[in-house]
Design a protein around this motif. Structure first.
Motif, PDB file in Angstrom:
ATOM      1  N   LEU A   9      -2.377   8.295  -6.853  1.00  0.00           N
ATOM      2  CA  LEU A   9      -1.661   8.307  -5.581  1.00  0.00           C
ATOM      3  C   LEU A   9      -2.707   8.310  -4.461  1.00  0.00           C
ATOM      4  N   LYS A  10      -2.949   7.153  -3.909  1.00  0.00           N
ATOM      5  CA  LYS A  10      -3.965   7.043  -2.857  1.00  0.00           C
ATOM      6  C   LYS A  10      -3.481   7.690  -1.570  1.00  0.00           C
ATOM      7  N   LYS A  11      -2.196   7.490  -1.267  1.00  0.00           N
ATOM      8  CA  LYS A  11      -1.616   8.030  -0.036  1.00  0.00           C
ATOM      9  C   LYS A  11      -0.180   8.445  -0.302  1.00  0.00           C
ATOM     10  N   HIS A  12       0.201   9.624   0.178  1.00  0.00           N
ATOM     11  CA  HIS A  12       1.588  10.056   0.012  1.00  0.00           C
ATOM     12  C   HIS A  12       2.537   9.034   0.632  1.00  0.00           C
ATOM     13  N   PHE A  13       3.651   8.801  -0.075  1.00  0.00           N
ATOM     14  CA  PHE A  13       4.613   7.807   0.381  1.00  0.00           C
ATOM     15  C   PHE A  13       5.268   8.247   1.693  1.00  0.00           C
ATOM     16  N   GLU A  14       5.364   7.318   2.616  1.00  0.00           N
ATOM     17  CA  GLU A  14       6.132   7.518   3.843  1.00  0.00           C
ATOM     18  C   GLU A  14       7.247   6.496   3.820  1.00  0.00           C
ATOM     19  N   GLY A  15       8.476   6.960   3.557  1.00  0.00           N
ATOM     20  CA  GLY A  15       9.554   6.010   3.343  1.00  0.00           C
ATOM     21  C   GLY A  15       9.397   5.367   1.980  1.00  0.00           C
ATOM     22  N   PHE A  16       9.703   4.083   1.904  1.00  0.00           N
ATOM     23  CA  PHE A  16       9.632   3.387   0.616  1.00  0.00           C
ATOM     24  C   PHE A  16       8.168   3.176   0.226  1.00  0.00           C
ATOM     25  N   PRO A  17       7.811   3.405  -1.063  1.00  0.00           N
ATOM     26  CA  PRO A  17       6.413   3.229  -1.486  1.00  0.00           C
ATOM     27  C   PRO A  17       5.896   1.815  -1.231  1.00  0.00           C
ATOM     28  N   LYS A  18       4.593   1.706  -0.986  1.00  0.00           N
ATOM     29  CA  LYS A  18       3.923   0.431  -0.763  1.00  0.00           C
ATOM     30  C   LYS A  18       2.801   0.270  -1.793  1.00  0.00           C
ATOM     31  N   THR A  19       2.430  -0.958  -2.053  1.00  0.00           N
ATOM     32  CA  THR A  19       1.348  -1.223  -3.002  1.00  0.00           C
ATOM     33  C   THR A  19       0.071  -0.505  -2.590  1.00  0.00           C
ATOM     34  N   SER A  20      -0.175  -0.417  -1.295  1.00  0.00           N
ATOM     35  CA  SER A  20      -1.397   0.219  -0.794  1.00  0.00           C
ATOM     36  C   SER A  20      -1.403   1.729  -0.989  1.00  0.00           C
ATOM     37  N   ASP A  21      -0.267   2.317  -1.387  1.00  0.00           N
ATOM     38  CA  ASP A  21      -0.213   3.761  -1.647  1.00  0.00           C
ATOM     39  C   ASP A  21      -0.819   4.124  -3.007  1.00  0.00           C
ATOM     40  N   PHE A  22      -1.099   3.111  -3.819  1.00  0.00           N
ATOM     41  CA  PHE A  22      -1.630   3.329  -5.167  1.00  0.00           C
ATOM     42  C   PHE A  22      -3.059   2.804  -5.259  1.00  0.00           C
ATOM     43  N   GLU A  23      -3.835   3.391  -6.157  1.00  0.00           N
ATOM     44  CA  GLU A  23      -5.193   2.902  -6.397  1.00  0.00           C
ATOM     45  C   GLU A  23      -5.480   2.908  -7.895  1.00  0.00           C
ATOM     46  N   LEU A  24      -5.996   1.790  -8.388  1.00  0.00           N
ATOM     47  CA  LEU A  24      -6.349   1.664  -9.799  1.00  0.00           C
ATOM     48  C   LEU A  24      -7.802   2.088  -9.984  1.00  0.00           C
ATOM     49  N   LYS A  25      -8.031   3.048 -10.877  1.00  0.00           N
ATOM     50  CA  LYS A  25      -9.382   3.549 -11.126  1.00  0.00           C
ATOM     51  C   LYS A  25      -9.726   3.390 -12.602  1.00  0.00           C
ATOM     52  N   GLU A  26     -11.025   3.438 -12.903  1.00  0.00           N
ATOM     53  CA  GLU A  26     -11.490   3.328 -14.274  1.00  0.00           C
ATOM     54  C   GLU A  26     -12.620   4.324 -14.498  1.00  0.00           C
ATOM     55  N   VAL A  27     -12.528   5.072 -15.598  1.00  0.00           N
ATOM     56  CA  VAL A  27     -13.562   6.064 -15.917  1.00  0.00           C
ATOM     57  C   VAL A  27     -13.940   5.945 -17.388  1.00  0.00           C
ATOM     58  N   GLU A  28     -15.133   6.414 -17.713  1.00  0.00           N
ATOM     59  CA  GLU A  28     -15.576   6.458 -19.102  1.00  0.00           C
ATOM     60  C   GLU A  28     -15.250   7.830 -19.676  1.00  0.00           C
ATOM     61  N   LEU A  29     -14.551   7.846 -20.797  1.00  0.00           N
ATOM     62  CA  LEU A  29     -14.162   9.117 -21.407  1.00  0.00           C
ATOM     63  C   LEU A  29     -15.312   9.693 -22.236  1.00  0.00           C
ATOM     64  N   PRO A  30     -15.432  11.021 -22.301  1.00  0.00           N
ATOM     65  CA  PRO A  30     -16.502  11.650 -23.089  1.00  0.00           C
ATOM     66  C   PRO A  30     -16.216  11.575 -24.583  1.00  0.00           C
TER      67      PRO A  30
END
Length: 328
Positions: A9-30
């Motif tokens: 959740l990149k940004k809390h939704f204000e009204g209807f959710p937008k694509t910019s409210d989400f962020e795709l991340k990638e991490v290496e697991l231990p």
């Protein structure tokens, strides 16, 4: 090493959710420690509750909440050998490491049914329908039951369980396609609330004598109209209020006191986790009804983890028929 993708959740939704409210991340697991299990997601769920709960229980930057069916790909825990399937409340991610706690093993699974049903009819939505009807609405044979959002993951199961219980069932949905589906799975009456001239008249036509039970998934103005058509001693299960989830200004009303007073109604909100101690018992019953053909399951499947935000926003727009799931 495994690289895990997650939607945050990149940004809390204000009204209807937008694509910019989400962020795709990638991490290496231990690497795994003793007792650890590595899971990969097979199916992920998107559900209406995620919209209000994102504000209630999440901070910006957190992984989006949600459940998934996952498979063990590496294990240092004898309880979860490689190939085991579980339901986990581990959020929107492709892989995760668990110590084995707070996981729900899938029961013996009939090969002809997809395991994604463990996120729908034979999972949380099915349990919501089951306990909401039997514990809150306390349905009896001969009752007339009204269901809103009736073609969704919960509502479609509500209607079918009510029919198993000997009730007359009326469903409301937002498209002609969904209305046709409701009639196909056994609803006695169904109508498109977006196209009727008068909601009050449509409800009265569907059940001139009124309603014994109301399974409310939408709230708002719709529910205030329904209250005036409840029979005396009617029971109302408040399961959701999707009509107001994206509001930036609270809706006025509904004003429930007068119809509740004069018709001596019972209204109770509920969250399905109240009956966690009876979860396995209820899942066995739901699975049996599905195997016997008494409950039909419909899924709206989106292919690809990258499409999760779009699938979630589509759900909130009512684009899904049945349970919305993402196949990774």
């Amino acid at each position: 090493m495994v690289r895990a993708k997650s939607w945050t959740l990149k940004k809390h939704f204000e009204g209807f959710p937008k694509t910019s409210d989400f962020e795709l991340k990638e991490v290496e697991l231990p690497k795994l420690k003793d007792g650890d299990v590595l899971f990969e997601s097979v199916f992920l769920s998107v559900d209406p509750y995620m919209r209000p709960y994102s504000r209630k229980s999440m901070k910006e930057g957190d992984i989006m909440i949600g459940s998934q069916v996952a498979r063990v790909v590496e294990s240092k825990n004898p309880t979860y050998p490689v190939g085991t399937y579980v339901v986990a409340f581990s959020g929107w991610r492709t892989h995760f490491i668990s110590d084995g706690k707070d996981l729900q093993l899938l029961p013996a699974w009939p090969e002809k049914f997809p395991r994604s049903l463990a996120l729908g009819t034979i999972g949380m939505p099915g349990l919501t329908a089951y306990f909401g009807l039997f514990e809150i609405c306390k349905i009896r044979a001969g009752d007339t039951v009204l269901v809103t959002a009736a073609a969704g993951a919960v509502g479609s199961v509500v209607g079918q369980i009510a029919k198993i219980g000997g009730c007359k069932v009326v469903g409301c949905a937002g498209s002609d396609k969904k209305v046709a589906y409701l009639k196909q799975i056994g609803f006695d009456e169904a109508f498109n609330y977006k196209t009727v001239g008068s909601l009050e008249e449509a409800l009265r036509k569907a059940s001139p004598d009124g309603y014994d039970c109301y399974f409310d998934n939408v709230g708002g103005e719709f529910s205030s109209i329904v209250l005036n058509q409840m029979k005396k001693f009617g029971r109302i299960a408040v399961c959701g209020a999707i009509s107001g989830y994206n509001d930036t200004v609270p809706q006025k009303g509904p004003y429930v006191q007068i119809p509740m007073l004069f018709n001596q109604l019972s209204m109770e909100g509920f969250i399905v986790s109240r009956w966690n101690d009876r979860r396995e018992e209820a899942l066995k019953i739901l699975l049996r009804w599905v195997v016997e053909g008494k409950i039909k399951c419909e899924e709206h499947v989106t292919e690809g983890f990258e499409k999760m935000p779009a699938a979630f926003m589509g759900l909130l727009k009512g684009e899904n028929l049945g349970k919305a799931v993402i196949k990774v």
